[in-house]
Design a protein around this motif. Sequence first.
Motif, PDB file in Angstrom:
ATOM      1  N   ALA A   1      75.487  52.760 -74.388  1.00 44.08           N
ATOM      2  CA  ALA A   1      76.269  53.323 -73.276  1.00 44.08           C
ATOM      3  C   ALA A   1      77.567  52.570 -73.148  1.00 44.08           C
ATOM      4  N   LYS A   2      78.620  53.286 -72.760  1.00 41.13           N
ATOM      5  CA  LYS A   2      79.915  52.684 -72.484  1.00 41.13           C
ATOM      6  C   LYS A   2      80.062  52.331 -71.010  1.00 41.13           C
ATOM      7  N   ASN A   3      79.362  53.077 -70.152  1.00 42.03           N
ATOM      8  CA  ASN A   3      79.426  52.830 -68.715  1.00 42.03           C
ATOM      9  C   ASN A   3      78.037  53.001 -68.123  1.00 42.03           C
ATOM     10  N   ILE A   4      77.816  52.355 -66.987  1.00 42.07           N
ATOM     11  CA  ILE A   4      76.631  52.632 -66.194  1.00 42.07           C
ATOM     12  C   ILE A   4      77.092  53.084 -64.814  1.00 42.07           C
ATOM     13  N   VAL A   5      76.315  53.955 -64.204  1.00 42.17           N
ATOM     14  CA  VAL A   5      76.629  54.507 -62.888  1.00 42.17           C
ATOM     15  C   VAL A   5      75.576  54.007 -61.910  1.00 42.17           C
ATOM     16  N   VAL A   6      76.019  53.267 -60.891  1.00 38.50           N
ATOM     17  CA  VAL A   6      75.136  52.749 -59.849  1.00 38.50           C
ATOM     18  C   VAL A   6      75.363  53.583 -58.598  1.00 38.50           C
ATOM     19  N   ALA A   7      74.311  54.241 -58.123  1.00 40.23           N
ATOM     20  CA  ALA A   7      74.449  55.165 -56.995  1.00 40.23           C
ATOM     21  C   ALA A   7      73.222  55.077 -56.106  1.00 40.23           C
ATOM     22  N   PRO A   8      73.366  55.366 -54.802  1.00 41.65           N
ATOM     23  CA  PRO A   8      72.188  55.414 -53.916  1.00 41.65           C
ATOM     24  C   PRO A   8      71.247  56.527 -54.346  1.00 41.65           C
TER      25      PRO A   8
ATOM     26  N   ASP B   1      68.130  59.212 -53.633  1.00 43.52           N
ATOM     27  CA  ASP B   1      67.345  59.990 -52.686  1.00 43.52           C
ATOM     28  C   ASP B   1      65.927  60.095 -53.235  1.00 43.52           C
ATOM     29  N   PRO B   2      64.936  59.374 -52.664  1.00 39.36           N
ATOM     30  CA  PRO B   2      63.596  59.354 -53.266  1.00 39.36           C
ATOM     31  C   PRO B   2      62.922  60.721 -53.299  1.00 39.36           C
ATOM     32  N   SER B   3      63.226  61.587 -52.347  1.00 39.45           N
ATOM     33  CA  SER B   3      62.546  62.885 -52.302  1.00 39.45           C
ATOM     34  C   SER B   3      62.958  63.781 -53.461  1.00 39.45           C
ATOM     35  N   THR B   4      64.219  63.681 -53.895  1.00 36.26           N
ATOM     36  CA  THR B   4      64.706  64.513 -55.008  1.00 36.26           C
ATOM     37  C   THR B   4      64.943  63.714 -56.267  1.00 36.26           C
ATOM     38  N   MET B   5      64.924  62.374 -56.163  1.00 44.29           N
ATOM     39  CA  MET B   5      65.249  61.465 -57.263  1.00 44.29           C
ATOM     40  C   MET B   5      66.659  61.695 -57.788  1.00 44.29           C
ATOM     41  N   GLY B   6      67.510  62.253 -56.919  1.00 40.21           N
ATOM     42  CA  GLY B   6      68.916  62.435 -57.255  1.00 40.21           C
ATOM     43  C   GLY B   6      69.788  61.448 -56.506  1.00 40.21           C
ATOM     44  N   ILE B   7      71.092  61.663 -56.546  1.00 41.62           N
ATOM     45  CA  ILE B   7      72.041  60.772 -55.885  1.00 41.62           C
ATOM     46  C   ILE B   7      72.121  61.132 -54.407  1.00 41.62           C
ATOM     47  N   ALA B   8      71.958  60.142 -53.547  1.00 41.95           N
ATOM     48  CA  ALA B   8      72.000  60.362 -52.108  1.00 41.95           C
ATOM     49  C   ALA B   8      73.435  60.282 -51.605  1.00 41.95           C
ATOM     50  N   ASP B   9      73.643  60.838 -50.421  1.00 41.16           N
ATOM     51  CA  ASP B   9      74.957  60.804 -49.796  1.00 41.16           C
ATOM     52  C   ASP B   9      75.138  59.484 -49.051  1.00 41.16           C
ATOM     53  N   GLY B  10      76.396  59.202 -48.700  1.00 41.74           N
ATOM     54  CA  GLY B  10      76.683  58.040 -47.854  1.00 41.74           C
ATOM     55  C   GLY B  10      77.472  56.957 -48.539  1.00 41.74           C
TER      56      GLY B  10
ATOM     57  N   PRO C   1      70.200  47.627 -47.406  1.00 43.26           N
ATOM     58  CA  PRO C   1      69.015  47.864 -48.234  1.00 43.26           C
ATOM     59  C   PRO C   1      68.897  49.323 -48.655  1.00 43.26           C
ATOM     60  N   GLY C   2      68.073  49.550 -49.675  1.00 44.31           N
ATOM     61  CA  GLY C   2      67.826  50.910 -50.133  1.00 44.31           C
ATOM     62  C   GLY C   2      67.477  50.937 -51.608  1.00 44.31           C
ATOM     63  N   HIS C   3      67.203  52.160 -52.098  1.00 46.80           N
ATOM     64  CA  HIS C   3      67.015  52.403 -53.527  1.00 46.80           C
ATOM     65  C   HIS C   3      68.373  52.728 -54.149  1.00 46.80           C
ATOM     66  N   PHE C   4      68.642  52.141 -55.307  1.00 46.30           N
ATOM     67  CA  PHE C   4      69.876  52.434 -56.026  1.00 46.30           C
ATOM     68  C   PHE C   4      69.525  52.691 -57.487  1.00 46.30           C
ATOM     69  N   SER C   5      70.009  53.799 -57.997  1.00 45.60           N
ATOM     70  CA  SER C   5      69.670  54.217 -59.353  1.00 45.60           C
ATOM     71  C   SER C   5      70.725  53.735 -60.337  1.00 45.60           C
ATOM     72  N   ILE C   6      70.278  53.524 -61.562  1.00 40.23           N
ATOM     73  CA  ILE C   6      71.172  53.216 -62.676  1.00 40.23           C
ATOM     74  C   ILE C   6      71.014  54.314 -63.710  1.00 40.23           C
ATOM     75  N   ARG C   7      72.151  54.926 -64.053  1.00 41.71           N
ATOM     76  CA  ARG C   7      72.189  55.945 -65.092  1.00 41.71           C
ATOM     77  C   ARG C   7      73.223  55.537 -66.131  1.00 41.71           C
ATOM     78  N   TYR C   8      72.978  55.907 -67.362  1.00 37.48           N
ATOM     79  CA  TYR C   8      73.830  55.490 -68.462  1.00 37.48           C
ATOM     80  C   TYR C   8      74.741  56.636 -68.878  1.00 37.48           C
TER      81      TYR C   8
ATOM     82  N   SER D   1      76.659  58.573 -67.142  1.00 37.99           N
ATOM     83  CA  SER D   1      76.554  59.741 -66.257  1.00 37.99           C
ATOM     84  C   SER D   1      75.427  60.683 -66.655  1.00 37.99           C
ATOM     85  N   ALA D   2      74.404  60.184 -67.312  1.00 38.55           N
ATOM     86  CA  ALA D   2      73.268  61.028 -67.683  1.00 38.55           C
ATOM     87  C   ALA D   2      72.455  61.391 -66.441  1.00 38.55           C
ATOM     88  N   ASP D   3      71.730  62.503 -66.530  1.00 37.62           N
ATOM     89  CA  ASP D   3      70.913  62.947 -65.401  1.00 37.62           C
ATOM     90  C   ASP D   3      69.627  62.130 -65.272  1.00 37.62           C
TER      91      ASP D   3
END
Length: 704
Positions: free
Chosen positions: A564-571, A573-582, A603-610, A612-614
């Motif tokens: 990967a050239k970049n990683i995306v760190v985003a909040p 959303d546990p219910s959808t396992m997608g990116i949360a707002d805010g 605090p919270g869950h933050f996802s790492i994607r490589y 911009s992968a889904d």
Amino acid sequence: MSLLFPIMAFGSLLVGVPIYLHLRRKDEKNLVEFPTLRFLDDQPVARARPMWPRNWPLMLLRIIGMLLLIAAFTWPYFNNEQTVIVKESRVYILDNTLSAQTRGGFNKSRTRLAEEIESSDMGTQIGVIELGSTTQIAARLGDKKPATALAVKDIEPSSERGDFVDAFRTAAEMLSDSLGAKRRIVLLSDCQSNQWLLDANSPPFLRDIEVEIANVPETEITNFALSAPRARRVTRDGDSWVEVGVTVTLQGDHGPSEIVFRDRGREMDRVQLESASNKDDKTQGQTDAADNPIVYGTAFAQWKVNPTEWTAGEITIEGSTDDLVGDNRVFFSLAPVRKGKIELIVDSLFLRRALSPEVMSNRWDINSVNEDSPLVRSAETAPDVLCLESHRLQSADVRSTVRSDLSAGRGVILFVDKITPVISGFLREMGIEAGVSQQQPTEPGTFRYVYAEHPIFAPFRTTELGNLAEVKFTNYRRLKVNDAASLAFSAAGDPLVFESNAGPGRLIVFAFAFDRSDTNWPIQPTFIPFLDQTLQYVRGEPTTETFFEPGESVVWDLPAGTQAKNIVVAPLDPSTMGIADGIAPIIVEVEARKASFPLPAHPGHFSIRYDSADSLGAILDVNASPLESELVYEPEPRVLENWGRTTVDAASEIAPNEEPASDRPTAISMSKMEALQQMNWWYILTAAMALLMVETIWGVQQEK
């Protein structure tokens, strides 16, 4: 007008040096007379001086420029009422850690600070430091006050953890170059006791600096707090379960409440908490702090899950009033299980049944090797774990396979059911000395000691998965270990389970066979969960730290095989396992397979994607520090005396016969620092440089 450096005025005498050297007539020496010129000696000397200035305005311009330059370095200043004098340089430390939010304390401090900045006079220089996970300068001493007040109002409360010593050191550095005659640090904080502990015996660095603690600590605190969430996957009756535990902190007179466990937004379990009035006076895990006891406990829950999916959990407290709500929830996650491969070289029917596809279908692929079957390996079929009984070590191929697996970093589980000279020699290579079998002469024995902190035994510290005390042994082999860690001992003190350091791979050795002739463990409820936990441990998959605190800096290593050239760190959303707002996602560039980034302040869950992968690459669980939940205060910390602070009372004390100093500056009372604040030096220096520039241009034109 007065001069700050009058001695520099003597430099004006140097103006006459070039004039004298230019005008004085020099007598020629060592002349060589030519005969043809001798007749000119009787001619009279000219009346005009040959070196007399021909351009008086240019010379005067040069002299004035030099005089102005010298006058600037004398630093003239005026003693008048219009001079703005900095009488005090003041640095505020605004505590923006989680504990400062108790009963709205941070909002009160922020409002007070903004009001004091706006109402301060011109003679007070103000700087602001924000204390979070790191010390940040929100406003410097030279900043304009409207901009400083606006910067303070824009500070948002955080859930970070910080210590006072860094903030005080930064404030002292700011005041070391300040203009005020009086220097002061004002602390706006709840004065939490554990924030003073770091570098308490540091050498003094607050000399001649007053320290004022502005806020009064709160009393009679009531607080619920959750911390240290821990989760693991266990196998029970062929199904995959998640077992979750969390530390509960209770302080003050609290009412009934509930701990709620959620997974991917769905409620999974609830645990009731009794009110403080229903508890005994003496409670295990209780400490006394300022007559406000803090009680520690643990809550557990478990539920069935799909091992191939992510677990993204949240634990919250719901119930009565809480003075600090920021520590009422924690987050945890578990990555999906990657199906492992086991090569099984055993004759035990219990092991074959426990590791059969019907029992371990969702977690392990099993390859059973019969005694007369050859060992055939390839890169695709190489197992993650090799399980074998010691009597199979009679085969040279099996011994070679064990060596190669350990050298390649693969795990090996060895059940010692037989000792022969060949087997004994091989065990000696592994750092194990084999003795004779030890058969219990009377009733079967049990475990005398188990290292409960080791990963293979940790899930059995409670009896929810079964009781290890019910495991009995009728026979085992006496083994002496030279380079190994003993994990369990028999009633006679002999090691029964240990981990050997035989190579890069992990080797777990059992001094008995999982057979009824040696032990009743195969018929105990702990058998299959323990076997699965041991297989997962020796598998030795690389683990990455995913528990962090708000505001912490993270250095993330790309997993093996990931490009990967970049990683995306985003909040998340546990219910959808997608990116949360805010919170806007952070895109970080990868350099040398590493990426560095700061975590958000909450605090919270933050996802790492490589790139911009889904698909999810990892989940970071950000939880507040449990130290922030210890609401015990120290309003008059002795550590400030160690740091060399000047108390406010001592600094402002006035002698009985001494009159208070007037705010009006005079020639006598004006300090050197106050004189340096005037701009006269800059005006004169600018004029001198301008005249010298005009002189240079004029001189060049004259030469042309």
